[in-house]
Design a protein around this motif. Structure first.
Motif, PDB file in Angstrom:
ATOM      1  N   PRO A 265       0.955  -0.923  -0.279  1.00 34.05           N
ATOM      2  CA  PRO A 265      -0.188   0.520   0.091  1.00 34.05           C
ATOM      3  C   PRO A 265       0.810   1.383   0.296  1.00 34.05           C
ATOM      4  O   PRO A 265       0.535   2.113  -0.573  1.00 34.05           O
ATOM      5  CB  PRO A 265      -0.751  -0.195   1.520  1.00 34.05           C
ATOM      6  CG  PRO A 265      -1.159  -1.561   1.892  1.00 34.05           C
ATOM      7  CD  PRO A 265       0.753  -2.229   1.035  1.00 34.05           C
ATOM      8  N   TRP A 266       1.566   1.154   1.161  1.00 34.95           N
ATOM      9  CA  TRP A 266       2.968   2.907   1.242  1.00 34.95           C
ATOM     10  C   TRP A 266       3.479   2.457  -0.268  1.00 34.95           C
ATOM     11  O   TRP A 266       4.980   2.281  -0.789  1.00 34.95           O
ATOM     12  CB  TRP A 266       3.171   2.572   2.213  1.00 34.95           C
ATOM     13  CG  TRP A 266       2.175   2.093   3.471  1.00 34.95           C
ATOM     14  CD1 TRP A 266       1.892   3.425   3.869  1.00 34.95           C
ATOM     15  CD2 TRP A 266       1.773   1.327   4.015  1.00 34.95           C
ATOM     16  NE1 TRP A 266       0.439   2.902   4.969  1.00 34.95           N
ATOM     17  CE2 TRP A 266       1.393   2.092   4.844  1.00 34.95           C
ATOM     18  CE3 TRP A 266       2.414   0.020   3.851  1.00 34.95           C
ATOM     19  CZ2 TRP A 266       0.393   0.722   6.123  1.00 34.95           C
ATOM     20  CZ3 TRP A 266       1.193  -1.247   5.034  1.00 34.95           C
ATOM     21  CH2 TRP A 266       0.578  -0.528   5.763  1.00 34.95           C
ATOM     22  N   LYS A 267       3.439   3.834  -1.090  1.00 32.82           N
ATOM     23  CA  LYS A 267       4.061   3.254  -2.497  1.00 32.82           C
ATOM     24  C   LYS A 267       4.183   5.731  -2.949  1.00 32.82           C
ATOM     25  O   LYS A 267       3.597   6.362  -2.085  1.00 32.82           O
ATOM     26  CB  LYS A 267       3.250   3.752  -3.900  1.00 32.82           C
ATOM     27  CG  LYS A 267       3.063   2.024  -3.684  1.00 32.82           C
ATOM     28  CD  LYS A 267       2.294   1.238  -4.206  1.00 32.82           C
ATOM     29  CE  LYS A 267       1.679   0.526  -4.754  1.00 32.82           C
ATOM     30  NZ  LYS A 267       2.450  -0.452  -5.127  1.00 32.82           N
ATOM     31  N   VAL A 268       5.978   5.218  -2.993  1.00 29.50           N
ATOM     32  CA  VAL A 268       6.111   7.286  -3.279  1.00 29.50           C
ATOM     33  C   VAL A 268       6.373   7.073  -4.828  1.00 29.50           C
ATOM     34  O   VAL A 268       6.683   6.030  -5.242  1.00 29.50           O
ATOM     35  CB  VAL A 268       6.587   7.978  -2.331  1.00 29.50           C
ATOM     36  CG1 VAL A 268       6.388   8.060  -0.593  1.00 29.50           C
ATOM     37  CG2 VAL A 268       8.662   6.589  -2.242  1.00 29.50           C
ATOM     38  N   ILE A 279       4.716   4.583  -7.016  1.00 32.63           N
ATOM     39  CA  ILE A 279       5.528   3.550  -7.826  1.00 32.63           C
ATOM     40  C   ILE A 279       6.408   2.389  -6.880  1.00 32.63           C
ATOM     41  O   ILE A 279       6.847   1.802  -6.975  1.00 32.63           O
ATOM     42  CB  ILE A 279       5.916   2.942  -8.970  1.00 32.63           C
ATOM     43  CG1 ILE A 279       6.465   3.670  -9.623  1.00 32.63           C
ATOM     44  CG2 ILE A 279       4.137   3.528 -10.006  1.00 32.63           C
ATOM     45  CD1 ILE A 279       6.822   3.562 -11.000  1.00 32.63           C
ATOM     46  N   TYR A 280       6.849   3.430  -6.056  1.00 34.35           N
ATOM     47  CA  TYR A 280       8.158   2.827  -5.289  1.00 34.35           C
ATOM     48  C   TYR A 280       7.946   3.185  -4.118  1.00 34.35           C
ATOM     49  O   TYR A 280       7.250   3.400  -3.649  1.00 34.35           O
ATOM     50  CB  TYR A 280       8.840   3.921  -5.459  1.00 34.35           C
ATOM     51  CG  TYR A 280       9.894   4.174  -6.485  1.00 34.35           C
ATOM     52  CD1 TYR A 280      10.987   3.295  -6.935  1.00 34.35           C
ATOM     53  CD2 TYR A 280       9.349   5.284  -7.303  1.00 34.35           C
ATOM     54  CE1 TYR A 280      10.973   3.972  -8.421  1.00 34.35           C
ATOM     55  CE2 TYR A 280       9.474   6.198  -8.791  1.00 34.35           C
ATOM     56  CZ  TYR A 280      10.831   4.483  -8.853  1.00 34.35           C
ATOM     57  OH  TYR A 280      11.159   4.919 -10.593  1.00 34.35           O
ATOM     58  N   ASN A 281       7.986   1.312  -3.322  1.00 31.54           N
ATOM     59  CA  ASN A 281       7.844   0.444  -2.145  1.00 31.54           C
ATOM     60  C   ASN A 281       8.252   1.044  -0.830  1.00 31.54           C
ATOM     61  O   ASN A 281       9.457   1.495  -1.307  1.00 31.54           O
ATOM     62  CB  ASN A 281       7.350  -0.200  -2.325  1.00 31.54           C
ATOM     63  CG  ASN A 281       6.607  -1.309  -2.961  1.00 31.54           C
ATOM     64  OD1 ASN A 281       5.788  -1.102  -3.710  1.00 31.54           O
ATOM     65  ND2 ASN A 281       6.704  -2.471  -3.014  1.00 31.54           N
ATOM     66  N   GLN A 286       7.764   5.851   6.667  1.00 28.04           N
ATOM     67  CA  GLN A 286       8.501   7.132   5.691  1.00 28.04           C
ATOM     68  C   GLN A 286       7.125   7.417   4.201  1.00 28.04           C
ATOM     69  O   GLN A 286       7.433   8.194   4.476  1.00 28.04           O
ATOM     70  CB  GLN A 286       9.373   6.442   4.640  1.00 28.04           C
ATOM     71  CG  GLN A 286      10.287   5.952   5.516  1.00 28.04           C
ATOM     72  CD  GLN A 286      11.599   4.637   5.134  1.00 28.04           C
ATOM     73  OE1 GLN A 286      10.956   3.666   3.687  1.00 28.04           O
ATOM     74  NE2 GLN A 286      12.463   4.806   4.951  1.00 28.04           N
ATOM     75  N   TYR A 287       5.948   6.531   4.775  1.00 26.84           N
ATOM     76  CA  TYR A 287       5.249   7.773   3.424  1.00 26.84           C
ATOM     77  C   TYR A 287       4.695   9.040   3.933  1.00 26.84           C
ATOM     78  O   TYR A 287       4.013   9.565   5.215  1.00 26.84           O
ATOM     79  CB  TYR A 287       3.681   6.410   3.988  1.00 26.84           C
ATOM     80  CG  TYR A 287       2.257   7.151   2.848  1.00 26.84           C
ATOM     81  CD1 TYR A 287       2.980   6.107   2.083  1.00 26.84           C
ATOM     82  CD2 TYR A 287       1.391   7.322   3.148  1.00 26.84           C
ATOM     83  CE1 TYR A 287       2.678   6.271   0.743  1.00 26.84           C
ATOM     84  CE2 TYR A 287       0.264   6.862   2.012  1.00 26.84           C
ATOM     85  CZ  TYR A 287       0.403   7.401   1.323  1.00 26.84           C
ATOM     86  OH  TYR A 287      -0.405   7.147   0.509  1.00 26.84           O
TER      87      TYR A 287
END
Length: 318
Positions: A265-268, A279-281, A286-287
Motif C-alpha cells: 500500500p505505501w508507495k511514493v 510506484i516505489y514501495n 516513511q509514507y
C-alpha cells in the motif's frame, strides 16, 4: 477455511447449469472482473479461491480444431449443441457476463480510487492477497523439495515482473492486439495481473479509457488479441492441472505471494512524494501522509474477511 478445489470435468453435471449455480458463476465473474481492473491483482486469483479455476481452464482448453469433429459427429443443431456442451459454454457465458459487468460499471470508480485514494484501495487488496496465500498454502497436501522450489520460482517470477520498468508509448492497434494477447495469459495466472502487464506495456490507460468511452475499434482489437493468447496458453495449463495439480498449485501460490510486492500500500514517487507516479514501495512510517494504521489495517482485514467468505461460498457453490 480452505480454498475450494474445482471438480474434475467428469463431475460437472446439469446441476452446475441450474439458475442458482449460474447466478453464483455470474457473481464470481464480477469479482474476477473487479480484481482484473486493479494493476497487481489477478482475476485468476479470485477464480482459484472461488473454486472455478480448474473448470475455467478446462473449458477454455477445450476450444480448438477438435470441435469441428464434435460438430460433424452430430451435424446441424445437434452438432452445435454438442460443441456448446463440450466447451462448457453456458458456464463461460455467465462468467464473461459477470466480468463484463464489472468492467463497465466499476472501471471508472476503481480508476478514480487509484488516482485519488491509492493507499485505501491498495490496503484492501493487500489484505485480500495475503489471505489468499494462506488459504492456498493449506491446499498443498504434502510439501516436497520440488514443490517448495516451484513455489519459490513463482514467487521470484512475480517479484521480477512487478519490478520491471513501465513503458511509455502511444499504442497502435497492432500493438494493442499484442498487449491483449500477453495480458490475458497473465489474467489466467493467479498472482500475475493482466492489468499490470497492460501497464508495463504502456497500454493500460488506453484500454481503460476505451472501456469508459466505448471505443469499439480499440476494444475489439484488444479482445481479438486476448482470444488469440487465451487459445494458445490454456492448453498447456489444462494439461499441467490434470497431471500435476499439487505442483501447479504450489507454483501458482508462489505467483500470488510474489504479487504482494506490487500491491504494497505505501508507495511514493522517485522524489519521495505522492503523485500519479508513486510506484516505489516504502515502509509505512516513511509514507509522507503518515502510515494511517487504523484505516489501512482495517481495510486489510476487510479484504481478508471477504476473500475468506468467498472461499467458503465457493465451497458451497463450486
Amino acid at each position: 477455511m480452505t480454498a475450494p478445489q474445482s471438480p474434475r470435468p467428469s463431475e460437472w453435471s446439469a446441476a452446475d447449469n441450474q439458475p442458482k449455480s449460474l447466478a453464483a458463476t455470474y457473481i464470481k465473474g464480477m469479482a474476477m472482473g473487479a480484481a482484473d481492473i486493479v494493476p497487481g491483482v489477478s482475476g485468476g486469483t479470485i477464480a482459484l479461491i472461488a473454486g472455478i479455476y480448474e473448470r475455467l481452464i478446462n473449458a477454455l482448453g477445450s476450444i480448438g480444431p477438435s470441435l469441428w469433429q464434435v460438430f460433424r459427429a452430430e451435424g446441424g443443431l445437434r452438432g452445435l449443441l454438442a460443441v456448446w456442451r463440450q466447451v462448457d459454454a453456458t458456464f463461460l457465458l455467465f462468467l464473461l457476463l459477470g466480468i463484463a459487468s464489472s468492467f463497465t460499471t466499476l472501471a471508472g470508480m476503481i480508476k478514480h480510487l487509484l488516482d485519488h485514494q491509492p493507499l485505501l484501495i491498495w490496503s484492501f487488496f493487500f489484505g485480500l492477497v495475503v489471505a489468499t496465500v494462506f488459504l492456498l498454502l493449506t491446499e498443498i497436501k504434502r510439501w516436497s523439495i520440488g514443490r517448495m522450489l516451484l513455489f519459490l520460482v513463482g514467487l521470484i517470477s512475480a517479484v521480477v515482473i512487478s519490478s520491471l520498468p513501465i513503458m511509455t508509448t502511444t499504442p497502435s492497434l497492432p500493438y494493442l492486439f499484442f498487449a491483449g494477447a500477453v495480458a490475458i495469459c497473465a489474467m489466467i495466472l493467479p498472482g500475475v495481473s493482466g492489468s499490470f502487464i497492460l501497464l508495463l506495456l504502456g497500454a493500460y490507460d488506453a484500454v481503460l479509457e476505451a472501456v469508459d468511452t466505448m471505443n469499439l475499434s480499440i476494444l475489439l482489437t484488444v479482445i481479438a488479441g486476448m482470444a488469440t493468447g487465451l487459445l494458445l496458453f490454456t492448453r498447456a495449463l489444462k494439461w499441467l492441472l490434470a497431471h500435476y495439480y499439487q505442483a501447479t498449485l504450489a507454483l501458482l501460490t508462489g505467483f500470488i505471494a510474489g504479487s504482494l510486492v506490487k500491491v504494497w500500500p505505501w508507495k511514493v514517487d522517485a522524489l519521495g512524494t505522492l503523485d500519479s507516479d508513486a510506484i516505489y514501495n516504502v515502509m509505512p512510517w516513511q509514507y509522507p501522509a503518515g502510515a494511517q494504521w487504523a484505516t489501512t489495517i482495517g481495510l486489510m482485514l476487510l479484504g481478508a474477511v471477504l476473500v475468506s467468505l468467498l472461499s467458503w461460498w465457493g465451497n458451497r457453490h463450486a
